[in-house]
Design an enzyme around this catalytic site. Structure first.
Site, short mmCIF file in Angstrom:
data_model
loop_
_atom_site.label_atom_id
_atom_site.label_comp_id
_atom_site.label_asym_id
_atom_site.label_seq_id
_atom_site.Cartn_x
_atom_site.Cartn_y
_atom_site.Cartn_z
N GLY A 175 0.80 -1.22 0.00
CA GLY A 175 0.00 0.00 0.00
C GLY A 175 0.83 1.27 0.00
O GLY A 175 0.51 2.24 -0.67
N SER A 176 1.94 1.23 0.75
CA SER A 176 2.73 2.44 0.97
C SER A 176 3.25 3.04 -0.34
O SER A 176 3.96 2.37 -1.10
CB SER A 176 3.91 2.10 1.89
OG SER A 176 5.05 2.86 1.58
N PRO A 177 2.91 4.31 -0.62
CA PRO A 177 3.38 4.92 -1.87
C PRO A 177 4.91 4.90 -2.02
O PRO A 177 5.40 4.50 -3.08
CB PRO A 177 2.81 6.34 -1.81
CG PRO A 177 1.61 6.23 -0.95
CD PRO A 177 1.95 5.19 0.08
#
Lengths: 220, 219
Positions: free
Chosen positions: B10-12
């Site tokens: 998820g983490s950009p």
């Protein structure tokens, strides 16, 4: 034509650039910017820098914002063999990693300073102090692994980070729990280029101490 | 062992690393970090990265935190002639400048994502939204000055920013009225970049979660 820097001395990222310029022995013209008076919002300035920030470097046709991009550019362009920003990918990556860590330090510092400067909001300012001290604790852990911020010699990482850490010290924040940071700070202060930091950090330290003391007294 | 990346989908910033690795054809070992269970706070992780963040990279004896240091390292080391990170000092500086802009974008992105996903504070979201919008306004301005984020060609600056923008688009926070250039740039890169797939899973997941949370809190 030479280099021009649009800046004001109290600003830590501006000081990061001043320190780097001095370390590289580069001459430049300083154009004073007063952000509170709106100097970064004029059409002329916005054309040069749509981000309306300082510092801004002018080098011929090139206009460059972002202090750490400016510092790495100055080495890449004018001192490509300098140890301050080694060419070896691994060594360079460590410097870059610490430069991006320094962005966090500066952001945390701004969360303390901006409420004071623009809103007189001492409660919000004081509430932001633990977050900065957390990051300084992380830097302490980083210094357990290396003598300087990004290895065994001085690099751009030290020159950038010192602008923020020296500010924390000048503000009178509690650095008693970070002996490695204090020892590192003492070492960096011995460097000839550190002189470029002194006036601005003293100014900012005094401004913060006077401003915050006055507001806390008023709040009582 | 090769390059190892510790992170989450998820983490950009993690996705920026996935994108760049795929772009330069670099194989790596992915280690999912259970952040909810304190995976970045174990003694082992802190030894790798005292800043307890993802992404963290290991390559032999080198441990790196900070996504943008990781992506520039991967190109410098494994694809030094790539156009993604030009060698000319002025051209490289323009990319670096935008990579630092992206740090600000990330802070402002987190400023709306955290309240929606973790603290469930609509008030905090509303307070921080204007700052994110300001970052987007700046990006809109940049894309009026050149075809891509740091110039005419796609560079690391585009990839770093892309991972935030795609998430915001999925979350319904990238209005086309206000940010037409960003929307057009996003559409173009999504179809143009052969390696874009590395961003999709995490972007859809996080963007969807943000959209849902906003709807729930606003109801």
């Amino acid at each position: 034509m030479g280099l021009t820097v649009f800046a004001f001395e109290a600003s830590p990222p501006c000081r990061g650039v001043f320190i780097t310029l001095k370390a590289l022995g580069l001459e430049y013209e300083l154009k004073q910017i007063d952000t509170k008076a709106g100097d970064t919002r004029t059409p002329e300035y916005l054309e040069k820098n749509p981000q309306h920030t300082v510092p801004l470097l002018e080098d011929g046709d090139l206009y460059l914002a972002e202090s750490r991009a400016i510092s790495t550019y100055l080495v890449n362009k004018y001192a490509p063999d300098s140890d301050l920003y080694p060419k070896d990918p691994e060594a360079r990556a460590l410097v870059d990693s610490r430069l991006f860590f320094d962005v966090g330090l500066n952001t945390a510092l701004l969360h303390i300073l901006k409420p004071l400067k623009y809103d007189g909001d001492i409660a919000r300012s004081d509430a932001a102090i633990p977050a900065l001290l957390d990051l300084i604790n992380i830097f302490e852990a980083m210094l357990a692994k290396s003598e300087y911020a990004a290895g065994d010699h001085v690099t751009l990482a030290d020159l950038a980070i010192v602008a923020n850490v020296s500010t924390a010290e000048a503000m009178g924040l509690d650095l008693s729990g970070v002996p490695k940071v204090r020892a590192w700070l003492d070492k960096i202060k011995q460097l000839p280029c550190y002189e470029a930091n002194v006036q601005g950090v003293t100014q900012l330290g005094v401004m913060y101490k006077e401003g915050s003391t006055a507001l806390r007294a008023k709040a009582q | 062992m090769g390059v190892e990346i510790f992170g989450v989908q998820g983490s950009p910033p993690c996705r920026a690393v996935f994108l760049v690795a795929k772009a330069i054809g670099l194989d790596y070992t992915y280690h999912w970090v259970d952040m909810k269970a304190g995976g970045t706070r174990t003694p082992e992780f802190l030894k790798m990265n005292p800043a307890h963040t993802v992404p963290t990279m290991k390559d032999g004896d080198l441990y790196l935190g900070e996504s943008k240091a990781i992506i520039t390292y991967l190109v410098n080391k494994y694809a030094p002639d790539s156009e993604l990170y030009p060698k000319d000092p002025a051209e490289r500086a323009k990319v670096d400048q935008r990579l630092h802009f992206d740090s600000g974008l990330n802070v402002n992105f987190r400023g709306i994502a955290f309240p929606l996903l973790f603290t469930k504070s609509l008030d905090e979201y509303k307070k921080n939204k204007p700052k994110l919008d300001e970052s987007l306004d700046l990006l809109e301005t940049f894309l009026g000055l050149s075809k891509n984020v740091a110039g005419e060609k796609v560079t690391l600056a585009d990839l770093a920013v892309l991972v935030h923008i795609s998430t915001l688009a999925t979350a319904g926070l990238l209005g086309n009225d206000r940010w037409p250039r960003i929307n057009a740039w996003l559409t173009r890169l999504q179809s143009e970049l052969p390696y874009y797939s590395a961003n999709v899973e995490g972007s859809n997941m996080l963007g969807g979660a943000i959209k849902e949370s906003l709807a729930q809190l606003s109801a």
